[in-house]
Motif scaffolding. Structure first.
Motif, PDB file in Angstrom:
ATOM      1  N   VAL A   6      43.180  31.063  34.349  1.00 36.92           N
ATOM      2  CA  VAL A   6      41.926  31.462  34.989  1.00 36.92           C
ATOM      3  C   VAL A   6      40.808  30.797  34.200  1.00 36.92           C
ATOM      4  CG1 VAL A   6      40.338  33.366  35.458  1.00 36.92           C
ATOM      5  CG2 VAL A   6      42.790  33.621  35.940  1.00 36.92           C
ATOM      6  N   GLU A   7      39.996  30.004  34.890  1.00 41.08           N
ATOM      7  CA  GLU A   7      38.962  29.198  34.236  1.00 41.08           C
ATOM      8  C   GLU A   7      37.577  29.716  34.583  1.00 41.08           C
ATOM      9  OE1 GLU A   7      38.304  25.642  31.773  1.00 41.08           O
ATOM     10  OE2 GLU A   7      39.971  26.998  32.197  1.00 41.08           O
TER      11      GLU A   7
ATOM     12  N   CYS B 137      34.466  31.285  38.656  1.00 40.50           N
ATOM     13  CA  CYS B 137      35.781  31.418  38.030  1.00 40.50           C
ATOM     14  C   CYS B 137      36.849  31.074  39.055  1.00 40.50           C
ATOM     15  CB  CYS B 137      36.014  32.812  37.454  1.00 40.50           C
ATOM     16  SG  CYS B 137      36.176  34.125  38.667  1.00 40.50           S
ATOM     17  N   ALA B 138      37.964  30.561  38.571  1.00 46.50           N
ATOM     18  CA  ALA B 138      39.015  30.117  39.476  1.00 46.50           C
ATOM     19  C   ALA B 138      40.378  30.248  38.811  1.00 46.50           C
ATOM     20  CB  ALA B 138      38.791  28.666  39.898  1.00 46.50           C
ATOM     21  N   TYR B 139      41.338  30.681  39.606  1.00 46.77           N
ATOM     22  CA  TYR B 139      42.743  30.614  39.196  1.00 46.77           C
ATOM     23  C   TYR B 139      43.342  29.339  39.746  1.00 46.77           C
ATOM     24  CZ  TYR B 139      47.655  30.681  40.289  1.00 46.77           C
ATOM     25  OH  TYR B 139      48.950  30.289  40.461  1.00 46.77           O
ATOM     26  N   THR B 140      44.073  28.609  38.925  1.00 50.88           N
ATOM     27  CA  THR B 140      44.893  27.491  39.407  1.00 50.88           C
ATOM     28  C   THR B 140      46.130  27.366  38.520  1.00 50.88           C
ATOM     29  OG1 THR B 140      43.889  25.790  37.972  1.00 50.88           O
ATOM     30  CG2 THR B 140      42.897  26.107  40.159  1.00 50.88           C
ATOM     31  N   PRO B 141      47.212  26.827  39.089  1.00 56.40           N
ATOM     32  CA  PRO B 141      48.253  26.295  38.219  1.00 56.40           C
ATOM     33  C   PRO B 141      47.717  25.025  37.575  1.00 56.40           C
ATOM     34  CG  PRO B 141      48.746  25.772  40.499  1.00 56.40           C
ATOM     35  CD  PRO B 141      47.517  26.634  40.509  1.00 56.40           C
ATOM     36  N   CYS B 142      48.192  24.710  36.405  1.00 61.63           N
ATOM     37  CA  CYS B 142      47.734  23.526  35.674  1.00 61.63           C
ATOM     38  C   CYS B 142      48.943  22.682  35.305  1.00 61.63           C
ATOM     39  CB  CYS B 142      46.987  23.931  34.409  1.00 61.63           C
ATOM     40  SG  CYS B 142      45.621  25.090  34.692  1.00 61.63           S
TER      41      CYS B 142
ATOM     42  N   TYR C 144      30.763  36.517  37.837  1.00 61.88           N
ATOM     43  CA  TYR C 144      31.238  35.215  38.305  1.00 61.88           C
ATOM     44  C   TYR C 144      31.595  35.284  39.790  1.00 61.88           C
ATOM     45  CZ  TYR C 144      31.647  33.811  33.403  1.00 61.88           C
ATOM     46  OH  TYR C 144      31.367  33.521  32.085  1.00 61.88           O
ATOM     47  N   THR C 145      31.467  34.164  40.454  1.00 62.39           N
ATOM     48  CA  THR C 145      31.912  34.030  41.842  1.00 62.39           C
ATOM     49  C   THR C 145      33.271  33.360  41.849  1.00 62.39           C
ATOM     50  OG1 THR C 145      29.652  33.845  42.672  1.00 62.39           O
ATOM     51  CG2 THR C 145      31.408  32.994  44.089  1.00 62.39           C
ATOM     52  N   GLU C 146      34.227  33.971  42.521  1.00 64.23           N
ATOM     53  CA  GLU C 146      35.579  33.410  42.546  1.00 64.23           C
ATOM     54  C   GLU C 146      35.655  32.199  43.482  1.00 64.23           C
ATOM     55  OE1 GLU C 146      40.237  34.708  43.458  1.00 64.23           O
ATOM     56  OE2 GLU C 146      38.657  36.239  43.318  1.00 64.23           O
ATOM     57  N   VAL C 147      36.383  31.194  43.052  1.00 60.31           N
ATOM     58  CA  VAL C 147      36.613  29.974  43.828  1.00 60.31           C
ATOM     59  C   VAL C 147      38.119  29.714  43.847  1.00 60.31           C
ATOM     60  CG1 VAL C 147      36.201  27.483  43.946  1.00 60.31           C
ATOM     61  CG2 VAL C 147      34.406  28.995  43.115  1.00 60.31           C
ATOM     62  N   LEU C 148      38.641  29.318  44.999  1.00 58.37           N
ATOM     63  CA  LEU C 148      40.029  28.865  45.082  1.00 58.37           C
ATOM     64  C   LEU C 148      39.987  27.400  45.487  1.00 58.37           C
ATOM     65  CD1 LEU C 148      43.023  29.526  44.881  1.00 58.37           C
ATOM     66  CD2 LEU C 148      42.982  30.153  47.306  1.00 58.37           C
TER      67      LEU C 148
END
Length: 445
Positions: A302-303, A273-278, A209-213
């Motif tokens: 992490v999505e 893939c991405a980390y975010t608060p939800c 996966y490629t990480e995205v912020l």
């Protein structure tokens, strides 16, 4: 817009597409579609759909016919004037046609708005492999991995164990904000951060996966594209005086990266893939999971998101789900995979697997990830296409939690607790925490 409540109407600041479903397929198979939607508990009024669709199309057809007639008459008037003839009668006729077009355009707009509102609230149709059922009791277990540890003491739930360790505080969070928030201290905060980094590292280094912020604020068009709006506006937090909403999941910003774009079909799948608060208001969920951090207004996740060609989507769903499972395997947490029935799936999903992790403090398996194929449902709403040569079609989108971080935190703390009140740190996380155990005083060793 007809059929929308004031809160739902407040976000409508753009013209969303009418092709939220394959209209040609709907028209040709309407009774079968209605029957399949009925298995989700969604009643589709076939007569109303046909009536609105026929009236809308008839009005649009008449408008186009009258416009062509007006153009013909206008050209004739130009010829008559050039010849020096009287055109009063023809001009009167053209004005009458224009008036009729204006009336029809108002009618057509009302019909169009009503039809769009109807289409916006129709969920995705379930894939043929999805079992028919009404709720969670009808979900089908696919497999289990790992056995729950045999404990020679009574397991504590994380809402007791966390505060005793001094790593989790609900009372101070309630003072700062309110119910359904938590503050993590010391090793509790470090464990959360370690889990995020571990998940991102595994998915990017091992799973491709490629990480995205992405931004954590999203606009209404983005929420419509993934299916949260208009139906689930009450589940979201909206910023006053702005067309910004707090992202309920990274699915929303990441899927909308390619909104209104055409992807190279030969380059698919794209795996991000991405980390975010939800942030979720959890409307309608009050009384459920009121203890602990299973159901919070703010949580970390992490999505995993994929964009595929239609012929790839179900193979990629299996891969995505296996990637999420791999996190649980590496953490040595017992879990099971469940295939959701028609009545338990999310609005946008055509097929969903839930991963449920064992929580000894609650003596139950609890959801930690939902992995879904949406087929072209989101891509139609967000206008995401893929093209190979001259062939252009809507892409398919998929996503799944890889994993829900807070729930993984719970699973680690509950599954790795010991009789003396300490928590053993899983081998996979030790390089991130530089420790082997969280001690009863909250310190690490």
């Amino acid at each position: 817009m007809a059929g929308l409540c004031p809160r739902e109407r407040c976000f409508v600041q753009w013209s969303f597409p009418i092709s939220m479903h394959d209209l040609q397929y709907f028209r040709a198979n309407l009774d079968a579609v209605a029957e399949r939607l009925g298995t989700r508990g969604q009643a589709l009024d076939v007569a109303q759909f046909r009536d609105m669709d026929v009236r809308r199309r008839a009005a649009l057809t008449e408008i186009e016919t009258l416009r062509a007639q007006r153009n013909t008459e206008s050209q004739e008037i130009a010829k008559l004037r050039k010849a020096g003839a009287d055109t009063a009668e023809q001009q009167t006729k053209v004005r009458a046609i224009g008036d009729r077009i204006g009336e029809l355009e108002k009618q057509a707009q009302g019909l169009e708005d009503g039809f769009r509102s109807l289409m916006a609230t129709i969920p995705n149709t379930p894939h043929a492999s999805v079992p028919v059922g009404k709720g969670a009791e009808d979900n089908v277990e696919i497999h289990r991995v790992g056995e729950p540890r045999a404990l020679d003491f009574e397991a504590q739930a994380h809402w007791d164990l966390g505060p005793k360790l001094g790593i989790l505080d609900f009372e101070r969070a309630a003072k700062i904000t309110g119910a359904r928030f938590a503050v993590y201290f010391g090793m509790g905060a470090k464990l959360e951060r370690a889990l995020i980094n571990f998940m991102l590292d595994t998915h990017t280094r091992e799973h491709g996966y490629t990480e995205v912020l992405p931004p954590f604020l999203v606009n209404s068009a983005s929420l419509f594209g993934t299916g949260q709006l208009p139906k689930f506006a009450s589940d979201l937090f909206k910023c006053e005086n702005f067309d910004f909403w707090l992202a309920p999941t990274a699915e929303v910003p990441v899927t909308n990266l390619y909104r209104d774009e055409t992807l190279d079909a030969d380059s698919l799948p794209i795996s991000l893939c991405a980390y975010t608060p939800c942030f979720r208001s959890e409307a309608g969920s009050y009384g459920k999971d009121v203890r602990g951090i299973i159901r919070q207004h703010q949580f970390q996740k992490v999505e995993l998101v994929k964009f595929t060609r239609p012929d790839q989507s179900y193979d990629e769903l299996e891969k995505l789900t296996a990637d999420a499972e791999d996190i649980l395997k590496r953490l040595e947490l017992p879990f099971r995979r469940m295939l959701l029935c028609t009545g338990d799936m999310g609005f946008s999903s055509s097929k969903t697997y839930d991963l449920e992790v064992w929580l000894p403090g609650q003596n139950a398996y609890r959801e930690i990830s939902s992995c879904s194929s949406f087929e072209a449902f989101q891509a139609r709403r967000a206008s995401i296409r893929c093209k190979s040569g001259k062939k252009s079609e809507h892409a398919h989108t998929l996503n799944g939690s890889g994993l829900a971080v807070g729930r993984t935190w719970v699973a680690v703390v509950e599954n790795y607790q010991t009789a003396d009140g300490s928590v053993v740190i899983p081998e996979a996380l030790r390089p991130y925490l530089q420790a082997e155990r969280i001690l009863p005083n909250g310190e690490a060793r």
